[in-house]
Design an enzyme around this catalytic site. Structure first.
Site, PDB file in Angstrom:
ATOM      1  CE1 TYR A 110     -20.143 -32.601 -24.718  1.00  0.00           C
ATOM      2  CE2 TYR A 110     -19.739 -33.400 -22.712  1.00  0.00           C
ATOM      3  CZ  TYR A 110     -20.706 -32.805 -23.677  1.00  0.00           C
ATOM      4  OH  TYR A 110     -21.953 -32.635 -23.313  1.00  0.00           O
ATOM      5  CD1 TRP A 112     -21.397 -29.596 -19.809  1.00  0.00           C
ATOM      6  CD2 TRP A 112     -22.087 -27.787 -18.624  1.00  0.00           C
ATOM      7  NE1 TRP A 112     -22.680 -29.481 -20.147  1.00  0.00           N
ATOM      8  CE2 TRP A 112     -23.132 -28.462 -19.158  1.00  0.00           C
ATOM      9  CE3 TRP A 112     -22.542 -26.940 -17.711  1.00  0.00           C
ATOM     10  CZ2 TRP A 112     -24.434 -28.123 -19.252  1.00  0.00           C
ATOM     11  CZ3 TRP A 112     -23.998 -26.474 -17.676  1.00  0.00           C
ATOM     12  CH2 TRP A 112     -24.621 -27.070 -18.282  1.00  0.00           C
TER      13      TRP A 112
HETATM   14  N1  LIG Z   1     -24.118 -42.031 -16.440  1.00  0.00           N
HETATM   15  C1  LIG Z   1     -24.183 -41.013 -16.914  1.00  0.00           C
HETATM   16  N2  LIG Z   1     -23.368 -40.501 -17.427  1.00  0.00           N
HETATM   17  C2  LIG Z   1     -23.402 -39.381 -18.015  1.00  0.00           C
HETATM   18  C3  LIG Z   1     -24.659 -38.685 -18.027  1.00  0.00           C
HETATM   19  C4  LIG Z   1     -25.667 -39.467 -17.621  1.00  0.00           C
HETATM   20  O1  LIG Z   1     -26.822 -38.957 -17.661  1.00  0.00           O
HETATM   21  N3  LIG Z   1     -25.344 -40.542 -16.981  1.00  0.00           N
HETATM   22  N4  LIG Z   1     -24.805 -37.622 -18.644  1.00  0.00           N
HETATM   23  C5  LIG Z   1     -23.701 -36.873 -19.316  1.00  0.00           C
HETATM   24  C6  LIG Z   1     -23.801 -35.342 -19.740  1.00  0.00           C
HETATM   25  S1  LIG Z   1     -25.358 -34.759 -20.352  1.00  0.00           S
HETATM   26  C7  LIG Z   1     -22.896 -34.595 -19.709  1.00  0.00           C
HETATM   27  S2  LIG Z   1     -23.022 -33.013 -20.390  1.00  0.00           S
HETATM   28  C8  LIG Z   1     -21.596 -35.071 -19.319  1.00  0.00           C
HETATM   29  C9  LIG Z   1     -20.735 -33.806 -18.250  1.00  0.00           C
HETATM   30  O2  LIG Z   1     -19.436 -34.183 -18.168  1.00  0.00           O
HETATM   31  P1  LIG Z   1     -18.496 -33.146 -18.301  1.00  0.00           P
HETATM   32  O3  LIG Z   1     -18.828 -31.762 -18.690  1.00  0.00           O
HETATM   33  O4  LIG Z   1     -17.070 -33.666 -18.392  1.00  0.00           O
HETATM   34  O5  LIG Z   1     -18.424 -32.805 -16.624  1.00  0.00           O
HETATM   35  P2  LIG Z   1     -18.009 -31.898 -15.662  1.00  0.00           P
HETATM   36  O6  LIG Z   1     -17.480 -32.489 -14.368  1.00  0.00           O
HETATM   37  O7  LIG Z   1     -18.533 -30.566 -15.529  1.00  0.00           O
HETATM   38  O8  LIG Z   1     -16.214 -31.588 -16.187  1.00  0.00           O
HETATM   39  C10 LIG Z   1     -15.636 -30.422 -16.406  1.00  0.00           C
HETATM   40  C11 LIG Z   1     -14.402 -30.097 -16.105  1.00  0.00           C
HETATM   41  O9  LIG Z   1     -13.903 -29.112 -16.375  1.00  0.00           O
HETATM   42  C12 LIG Z   1     -12.914 -28.508 -15.160  1.00  0.00           C
HETATM   43  N5  LIG Z   1     -12.777 -27.158 -15.318  1.00  0.00           N
HETATM   44  C13 LIG Z   1     -13.741 -26.260 -14.730  1.00  0.00           C
HETATM   45  N6  LIG Z   1     -13.284 -25.003 -15.096  1.00  0.00           N
HETATM   46  C14 LIG Z   1     -12.096 -25.382 -15.732  1.00  0.00           C
HETATM   47  C15 LIG Z   1     -11.062 -24.369 -16.436  1.00  0.00           C
HETATM   48  O10 LIG Z   1     -11.289 -23.111 -16.302  1.00  0.00           O
HETATM   49  N7  LIG Z   1      -9.897 -24.955 -17.088  1.00  0.00           N
HETATM   50  C16 LIG Z   1      -9.709 -26.268 -17.156  1.00  0.00           C
HETATM   51  N8  LIG Z   1      -8.765 -26.696 -17.620  1.00  0.00           N
HETATM   52  N9  LIG Z   1     -10.929 -27.285 -16.538  1.00  0.00           N
HETATM   53  C17 LIG Z   1     -11.590 -26.688 -16.052  1.00  0.00           C
HETATM   54  C18 LIG Z   1     -13.788 -29.296 -14.040  1.00  0.00           C
HETATM   55  O11 LIG Z   1     -12.840 -29.157 -12.819  1.00  0.00           O
HETATM   56  C19 LIG Z   1     -14.361 -30.690 -14.285  1.00  0.00           C
HETATM   57  O12 LIG Z   1     -13.345 -31.182 -14.073  1.00  0.00           O
HETATM   58  O13 LIG Z   1     -21.617 -36.209 -18.540  1.00  0.00           O
HETATM   59  C20 LIG Z   1     -22.185 -37.274 -19.201  1.00  0.00           C
HETATM   60  N10 LIG Z   1     -22.245 -38.776 -18.345  1.00  0.00           N
HETATM   61  N1  LIG Z   2     -28.037 -29.544 -10.728  1.00  0.00           N
HETATM   62  C1  LIG Z   2     -27.596 -30.332 -11.720  1.00  0.00           C
HETATM   63  N2  LIG Z   2     -28.382 -29.633 -12.756  1.00  0.00           N
HETATM   64  C2  LIG Z   2     -28.038 -30.326 -14.266  1.00  0.00           C
HETATM   65  C3  LIG Z   2     -26.890 -30.994 -14.512  1.00  0.00           C
HETATM   66  C4  LIG Z   2     -26.219 -31.276 -13.120  1.00  0.00           C
HETATM   67  O1  LIG Z   2     -25.037 -31.987 -13.229  1.00  0.00           O
HETATM   68  N3  LIG Z   2     -26.406 -30.870 -12.045  1.00  0.00           N
HETATM   69  N4  LIG Z   2     -26.507 -31.272 -15.583  1.00  0.00           N
HETATM   70  C5  LIG Z   2     -27.100 -30.664 -16.534  1.00  0.00           C
HETATM   71  C6  LIG Z   2     -26.865 -31.320 -18.068  1.00  0.00           C
HETATM   72  S1  LIG Z   2     -25.346 -31.104 -18.906  1.00  0.00           S
HETATM   73  C7  LIG Z   2     -27.825 -31.830 -18.590  1.00  0.00           C
HETATM   74  S2  LIG Z   2     -27.708 -32.496 -20.098  1.00  0.00           S
HETATM   75  C8  LIG Z   2     -29.368 -31.739 -18.059  1.00  0.00           C
HETATM   76  C9  LIG Z   2     -29.806 -33.225 -18.216  1.00  0.00           C
HETATM   77  O2  LIG Z   2     -30.896 -33.256 -18.213  1.00  0.00           O
HETATM   78  P1  LIG Z   2     -32.133 -34.702 -18.265  1.00  0.00           P
HETATM   79  O3  LIG Z   2     -31.131 -35.502 -19.211  1.00  0.00           O
HETATM   80  O4  LIG Z   2     -33.438 -34.359 -18.620  1.00  0.00           O
HETATM   81  O5  LIG Z   2     -31.875 -34.994 -16.677  1.00  0.00           O
HETATM   82  P2  LIG Z   2     -31.375 -36.256 -15.761  1.00  0.00           P
HETATM   83  O6  LIG Z   2     -31.224 -35.934 -14.422  1.00  0.00           O
HETATM   84  O7  LIG Z   2     -30.342 -37.137 -16.407  1.00  0.00           O
HETATM   85  O8  LIG Z   2     -33.027 -37.067 -16.176  1.00  0.00           O
HETATM   86  C10 LIG Z   2     -33.597 -37.692 -15.190  1.00  0.00           C
HETATM   87  C11 LIG Z   2     -35.002 -37.857 -15.139  1.00  0.00           C
HETATM   88  O9  LIG Z   2     -35.417 -38.483 -16.300  1.00  0.00           O
HETATM   89  C12 LIG Z   2     -36.080 -39.863 -15.885  1.00  0.00           C
HETATM   90  N5  LIG Z   2     -35.900 -40.910 -16.870  1.00  0.00           N
HETATM   91  C13 LIG Z   2     -35.079 -41.414 -17.147  1.00  0.00           C
HETATM   92  N6  LIG Z   2     -35.042 -42.378 -18.166  1.00  0.00           N
HETATM   93  C14 LIG Z   2     -36.217 -42.334 -18.358  1.00  0.00           C
HETATM   94  C15 LIG Z   2     -37.262 -43.030 -19.538  1.00  0.00           C
HETATM   95  O10 LIG Z   2     -36.705 -43.878 -20.074  1.00  0.00           O
HETATM   96  N7  LIG Z   2     -38.435 -42.612 -19.481  1.00  0.00           N
HETATM   97  C16 LIG Z   2     -39.017 -41.525 -18.792  1.00  0.00           C
HETATM   98  N8  LIG Z   2     -40.306 -41.234 -18.817  1.00  0.00           N
HETATM   99  N9  LIG Z   2     -38.211 -40.785 -17.748  1.00  0.00           N
HETATM  100  C17 LIG Z   2     -36.922 -41.265 -17.679  1.00  0.00           C
HETATM  101  C18 LIG Z   2     -35.512 -39.992 -14.767  1.00  0.00           C
HETATM  102  O11 LIG Z   2     -36.690 -40.665 -13.970  1.00  0.00           O
HETATM  103  C19 LIG Z   2     -35.353 -38.856 -13.942  1.00  0.00           C
HETATM  104  O12 LIG Z   2     -36.349 -37.899 -13.231  1.00  0.00           O
HETATM  105  O13 LIG Z   2     -29.173 -31.520 -16.687  1.00  0.00           O
HETATM  106  C20 LIG Z   2     -28.629 -30.273 -16.597  1.00  0.00           C
HETATM  107  N10 LIG Z   2     -28.858 -29.985 -15.082  1.00  0.00           N
HETATM  108 MO   LIG Z   3     -25.337 -32.540 -20.466  1.00  0.00          MO
END
Ligand SMILES: Nc1nc2c(c(=O)[nH]1)N[C@H]1C(S)=C(S)[C@@H](COP(=O)(O)OP(=O)(O)OC[C@H]3O[C@@H](n4cnc5c(=O)[nH]c(N)nc54)[C@H](O)[C@@H]3O)O[C@H]1N2
Ligand SMILES: Nc1nc2c(c(=O)[nH]1)N[C@H]1C(S)=C(S)[C@@H](COP(=O)(O)OP(=O)(O)OC[C@H]3O[C@@H](n4cnc5c(=O)[nH]c(N)nc54)[C@H](O)[C@@H]3O)O[C@H]1N2
Ligand SMILES: [Mo]
Length: 768
Positions: A110, A112
Site C-alpha cells: 500500500y 501513494w
Molecule cells: N497517524 C496517522 N497515520 C496515517 C494517517 C493519519 O491520518 N494518521 N493517514 C493514513 C493515510 S490516509 C494514508 S493515504 C497513508 C499514506 O501512506 P503512504 O502512501 O505509504 O505514504 P507516502 O509517504 O506517500 O509513501 C509513498 C512512498 O513511495 C515512495 N515512492 C514515490 N515514488 C516512487 C516510485 O516511483 N517508486 C518507488 N518504488 N517508490 C516511490 C516514496 O518515496 C514514499 O516513501 O498514511 C496513513 N497513515
Molecule cells: N498537504 C497534504 N494534503 C493531503 C495529504 C497530505 O499528506 N498532505 N494527504 C491526502 C490524503 S491521502 C488523505 S486520505 C486526505 C485526508 O483528509 P482528512 O482525513 O480529511 O484530513 P486530516 O488532515 O487527517 O483531517 C484533519 C481534520 O479533521 C479534524 N478532525 C479529526 N478528528 C475529528 C473528529 O473526530 N471530529 C471532527 N469533527 N473533526 C475531526 C481535525 O480537526 C482536522 O482539521 O488528505 C489528503 N491531502
Molecule cells: Mo489517504
C-alpha cells in the site's frame, strides 16, 4: 545546459526546470489558480543526500539470517551489483513460493507511489507478482476504509466518499448552508491522487461564500479558510461527532422537522433509529443536553444548528478523518441518516458528501471518464487482507478475523515486498510493527530514498523518481491528462520499477507475461490510445499521442449540466432503486445487523471510544490528532525545503492550546516528549489558541527515527506520531485504521535532545 519540460506530481502539474542535469525549480503552470506550496520542496528532495545510490543488502541477511526475531533497522548494509540483487530477489521469490505457496508473499504494498499512471510502483509490483504466480494483496485503503465498506450497504455506492461528490458549483448555486464536520482543509487541498491541473478548493469555497452560503465548521481546530470566507466554528471534542448528530436528529424528530415524506419514500428503518434517538430502545434519550456532556458543545447551539439545517437547503459533509477513528463507521452512517431526515438527498447542492475538503480533487465539475491506466493482471492467489490489518496478519498467521460479514483467515507471510509505499510512516503503533516485521524471512523494498521502510528491508533496490522517466499523469477527479516528461537522468544507479521488475520476472521466466512485450514507450502509447479511444467514443475530441506529448497536457472541458447525486432515486425510488438490499437508504440495515457485530450494530449508535477526552483515565492526558501534513505529502518531501522549514528545533511540531502548555510548564519552541503506553516521540512545541483545550495536533510523516533502532519502544527523536496511535480496526465491519487520534501525555524533554539523523543515509559496509 538548461531545460524546461512539462511534468506532474500528486501536488500538481508544473514545469521542471533543470540546469546541468539537476532540477533547480518546479515552476507552477500558469493555468493553476492556486499552485501547491509543496512544489518548492522538489529540488532538495530529488537531490537529497538520502537518495539510495546502489542496490544494498542487509549484512546479516547476506550472512544467512532470515528474520525470525531480528529487529531490522540497526545493521549496516552491503552494496551489491544489480545482477546480484536481481538474482537474490528472484531466488527468494522462487524459494518462498515453492515452499509456502504464493500467498506467503505479501505484495500488498500500500502507498501513494507517484502520480504517473504507468510507473505506478504498486501497480507494477502487482503485475509482476501476478505474473510469477500470485501474492497476498490488500483491499480498501487507509484514507476511508470504514466509509467505503459501510456506504455500499446503506447508500448502495461508495461514490459519495471517493467521488464524484456534490460539487462546489452546485453548492454555490443551490445550497444555503454547508455544515462541515472536520472542516474544509486548505493544506489538504494541495494534493490529488494522480496530480492536479487546477487546485480548485479555495475557488470553490470563495464562490460558495460569495453566493451567500452559510458555512459552519465542526472541529477541534478553528477553521483556516481563504480570506473573505467566513465560517462559524463549533469546537467539538474529537471522536464525539456521532453524539452531536444524534442530538440533532432528536431535535428534528421532537420538533416535527423530520421530512416524513422522504423517510417513507426513500428510506428503511427510520422507526428503529427514531426509537433509539428518543431513548425508547435503550432508555437514553439522545437530547442536546445529553450530547453536550459528551461533545462539549452547548445544548442550545446543537438545537439551533438542527433547526437551521431544517430551514435552509443544506449540505452536510464530513472529512475522511472522522472515520479513521474507533467506530469510524458511526459518524458516516449517522450523517447519512441526518441528511435523510432533512429530505434533501437528491437535490442539487444538498444532501450529504464525504471527503469534500479532505483532498484537492473532490468537488470539481468533471465528465465521467476513466483516466489512462496500467491494466491489472489477475492475481492467481485470492489472498488479501484489509489494508490496515498489516501487523495483525504478521503476528497471527492462520488465525481468523472478521471483515464485512466474512470470517477470514490471516495468511502465513514469509516474504514482504514493498514498492511505492511507506508502512513505517503510514501504519499505526510502529513499535508493534517493528516486532511483527521481524517475523518475515525476507523483505524487499524499492525506494528512491532511505525511508524508514527502506532501512528496515533486507534487499533495497534504488528506484528512479518521476523526474527521471517519461510517464502520463492523471487524477480520477481532475480534468487533465499530463505528459510527465523526463527532466533529469536517473540518479546514481537508480532504475525504474518497471525495469527492475522486468529483470526479476525474466529470471523467473515470466518477463513476457509481465511486460506483454512492450517497453515504456510502447506502454505509454498503448495506455494513451486506449484512453483516447474511450474519450472519442463519448464524443470528446482528443489529440493523437504525438500532439499530446508535445503540448504536455490534454484538458477535458467541464460538463455544462449540474451533477446531482441520487436525483433519479429521490424522484422515483421505486423505478430507480439504490443498490442496497432494500433499494432504499438504510437507516436500519438488516444485512449489517445480521453480521452480529457489537461494534457495528444495525443502525448508527453512540459507543464510547476507548481513547477520547471522556474516557476513564483521560484525566491529565491530551487528545492527539495526527492530521495530514500541509508541509508534505505523507512522508514524501520530508527532506524538502517546506517540510524542513516547518520543523521546530529539528523536530515535527506539536500544537497545544496555551492553557494546556502553561499547565505543564511548557513554552513555545521547547522540545517536548509526547508519550503513552505504546511509545514516545519528541516534538517541537507550537502554541495556538485556535484549538480546543485538551486537544493536541501533530502532522504525520516525519521520518521515523528511533534513538535505538534495535529496540522497539525506543524514543523517536524526530516526531513520528505513529509510535503513539492505536493499531486496531474501526470495527469488525470496516476493519479500517484508527489512525487519526489517541490519548497522550506531554512533558518537557529533560536533557539534551539528540539531533535526528534519519535524513542521512544509513551505515554502509564496504567489503573491499
Ligand atoms: N497517524 C496517522 N497515520 C496515517 C494517517 C493519519 O491520518 N494518521 N493517514 C493514513 C493515510 S490516509 C494514508 S493515504 C497513508 C499514506 O501512506 P503512504 O502512501 O505509504 O505514504 P507516502 O509517504 O506517500 O509513501 C509513498 C512512498 O513511495 C515512495 N515512492 C514515490 N515514488 C516512487 C516510485 O516511483 N517508486 C518507488 N518504488 N517508490 C516511490 C516514496 O518515496 C514514499 O516513501 O498514511 C496513513 N497513515
Ligand atoms: N498537504 C497534504 N494534503 C493531503 C495529504 C497530505 O499528506 N498532505 N494527504 C491526502 C490524503 S491521502 C488523505 S486520505 C486526505 C485526508 O483528509 P482528512 O482525513 O480529511 O484530513 P486530516 O488532515 O487527517 O483531517 C484533519 C481534520 O479533521 C479534524 N478532525 C479529526 N478528528 C475529528 C473528529 O473526530 N471530529 C471532527 N469533527 N473533526 C475531526 C481535525 O480537526 C482536522 O482539521 O488528505 C489528503 N491531502
Ligand atoms: Mo489517504
Amino acid at each position: 545546459m538548461k531545460s524546461a519540460v512539462p511534468h506532474a506530481a500528486h501536488w500538481g502539474a508544473f514545469i521542471a526546470e533543470t540546469e546541468g542535469g539537476r532540477l533547480v525549480r518546479a515552476r507552477p503552470i500558469a493555468a493553476d489558480p492556486a499552485p501547491a506550496a509543496l512544489l518548492a520542496s522538489m529540488p532538495a528532495a530529488v537531490h537529497a543526500r538520502c537518495r539510495i545510490d546502489r542496490p544494498h543488502v542487509r549484512r546479516g541477511w547476506l550472512a544467512g539470517d532470515r528474520g525470525g526475531g531480528t529487529i531490522r533497522g540497526a545493521e549496516a548494509f552491503v552494496p551489491v551489483s544489480w545482477e546480484v540483487a536481481t538474482r537474490l530477489v528472484a531466488g527468494e521469490l522462487a524459494r518462498v513460493k515453492a515452499l509456502h505457496g504464493p500467498a506467503a508473499i505479501f505484495g500488498g504494498s500500500y502507498g501513494w507511489s507517484s502520480a504517473g499512471r504507468f510507473h505506478h510502483a504498486r501497480g507494477q509490483l502487482h503485475r509482476a507478482l501476478a505474473a510469477i504466480g500470485g501474492y497476498t494483496g490488500q483491499i480498501t485503503n487507509y484514507s476511508y476504509a470504514a466509509g467505503m465498506t459501510l456506504l455500499p450497504h446503506i447508500l448502495g455506492t461508495n461514490a459519495v466518499v471517493q467521488g464524484p461528490v456534490v460539487g462546489w458549483r452546485e453548492i454555490a448555486g443551490h445550497a444555503r448552508l454547508l455544515v462541515a464536520f472536520g472542516g474544509i482543509l486548505a493544506g489538504n487541498g494541495q494534493v490529488g491522487s494522480g496530480g492536479l491541473g487546477r487546485h480548485g478548493m479555495a475557488e470553490g469555497l470563495e464562490a460558495a461564500a460569495r453566493a451567500g452560503v452559510r458555512i459552519v465548521v465542526l472541529s477541534a481546530l478553528r477553521p483556516a479558510l481563504p480570506a473573505g470566507v467566513a465560517a462559524e466554528w463549533v469546537a467539538l471534542r474529537p471522536n464525539t461527532d456521532t453524539a452531536l448528530m444524534l442530538a440533532m436528529a432528536w431535535v428534528l424528530f421532537a420538533e416535527g422537522l423530520a421530512d416524513r415524506g422522504f423517510l417513507d419514500r426513500c428510506t428503511v428503518g427510520a422507526e428503529r433509529l427514531e426509537a433509539y434517538v428518543r431513548g425508547e430502545s435503550d432508555g437514553v434519550a439522545k437530547t442536546p443536553a445529553w450530547a453536550e456532556g459528551i461533545c462539549g458543545v452547548g445544548a442550545a447551539r446543537i438545537a439551533a444548528l438542527a433547526r437551521a439545517c431544517a430551514a435552509l437547503p443544506a449540505l452536510l459533509t464530513a472529512t475522511w478523518s472522522l472515520q479513521r477513528a474507533e467506530g469510524g463507521e458511526q459518524p458516516y452512517w449517522m450523517l447519512t441518516a441526518l441528511a435523510a431526515l432533512l429530505g434533501r438527498i437528491g437535490q442539487a447542492g444538498c444532501g450529504v458528501a464525504f471527503g469534500l475538503g479532505s483532498i484537492g480533487e473532490l468537488g470539481a465539475a468533471r465528465r465521467e471518464l476513466p483516466v489512462p491506466s496500467l491494466p491489472r493482471l489477475h492475481n492467481p492467489s485470492a489472498s488479501a487482507i484489509p489494508v490496515a490489518r498489516l501487523a495483525d496478519m504478521l503476528e497471527k498467521p492462520g488465525q481468523p478475523y472478521d471483515y464485512n460479514g466474512e470470517r477470514r483467515t490471516y495468511p502465513d507471510i514469509r516474504l514482504i515486498y514493498w514498492a511505492g509505499g511507506n508502512p513505517f510512516h503510514h501504519h499505526q503503533d510502529l513499535n508493534r510493527l517493528c516486532r511483527a516485521w521481524a517475523r518475515a524471512q525476507t523483505i524487499v523494498v524499492h525506494e528512491p530514498w532511505w525511508t524508514a521502510t527502506a532501512r528496515r528491508a533486507d534487499i533495497v533496490l534504488p528506484a528512479t523518481t518521476t523526474l527521471e522517466r517519461d510517464d502520463i499523469g492523471a487524477g480520477a477527479r481532475d480534468r487533465f491528462v499530463f505528459a510527465m516528461q523526463r527532466a533529469i537522468a536517473p540518479q546514481f544507479q537508480a532504475r525504474d520499477d518497471f525495469a527492475i521488475l522486468g529483470d526479476i520476472t525474466d529470471e523467473l521466466g515470466a518477463r513476457a507475461a509481465y511486460t506483454e512485450g512492450r517497453d515504456t514507450a510502447g506502454w505509454l502509447r498503448a495506455m494513451y490510445a486506449d484512453w483516447a479511444g474511450i474519450a472519442r467514443h463519448v464524443g470528446l475530441e482528443v489529440p493523437d499521442f504525438e500532439t499530446f506529448w508535445e503540448r504536455g497536457v490534454v484538458e477535458i472541458a467541464a460538463p455544462a449540466e449540474a451533477f446531482v447525486p441520487f436525483a433519479a432515486f429521490a424522484a422515483g425510488p421505486g423505478a430507480n432503486p439504490l443498490r442496497t438490499a432494500s433499494g432504499r437508504i438504510e437507516l436500519y440495515c438488516e444485512t449489517i445487523a445480521g453480521f452480529g457485530y457489537a461494534d457495528c450494530p444495525g443502525h448508527p449508535v453512540w459507543r464510547e471510544p476507548r481513547e477520547y477526552l471522556g474516557a476513564a483515565g483521560a484525566a491529565g492526558k491530551l487528545h492527539l490528532l495526527t492530521v495530514q501534513p500541509a508541509s508534505r505529502l505523507h512522508s514524501q518531501l520530508d527532506a524538502g525545503a517546506v517540510s524542513l522549514a516547518s520543523k521546530i528545533a529539528g523536530r515535527e511540531p506539536i500544537t497545544l492550546h496555551p492553557e494546556d502548555a502553561a499547565a505543564r510548564g511548557l513554552a513555545a519552541g521547547m522540545v517536548v516528549r509526547v508519550f503513552n503506553e505504546r511509545g514516545a516521540c519528541l516534538a517541537g512545541l507550537r502554541l495556538d489558541d485556535g484549538l480546543l483545550p485538551g486537544v493536541a495536533v501533530m502532522a504525520t510523516g516525519a521520518w521515523f527515527d528511533p534513538l535505538d533502532p534495535a529496540a522497539p519502544g525506543s524514543l523517536c527523536i524526530h516526531g513520528n506520531p505513529n509510535v503513539l496511535t492505536q493499531d486496531v480496526g474501526t470495527s469488525r465491519l470496516g476493519q479500517g485504521p484508527v489512525a487519526m487520534s489517541c490519548l497522550v501525555a506531554v512533558e518537557a524533554f529533560a536533557g539534551v535532545a539528540p539531533p535526528p539523523t534519519v535524513h542521512e543515509p544509513p551505515p554502509v559496509f564496504e567489503s573491499s
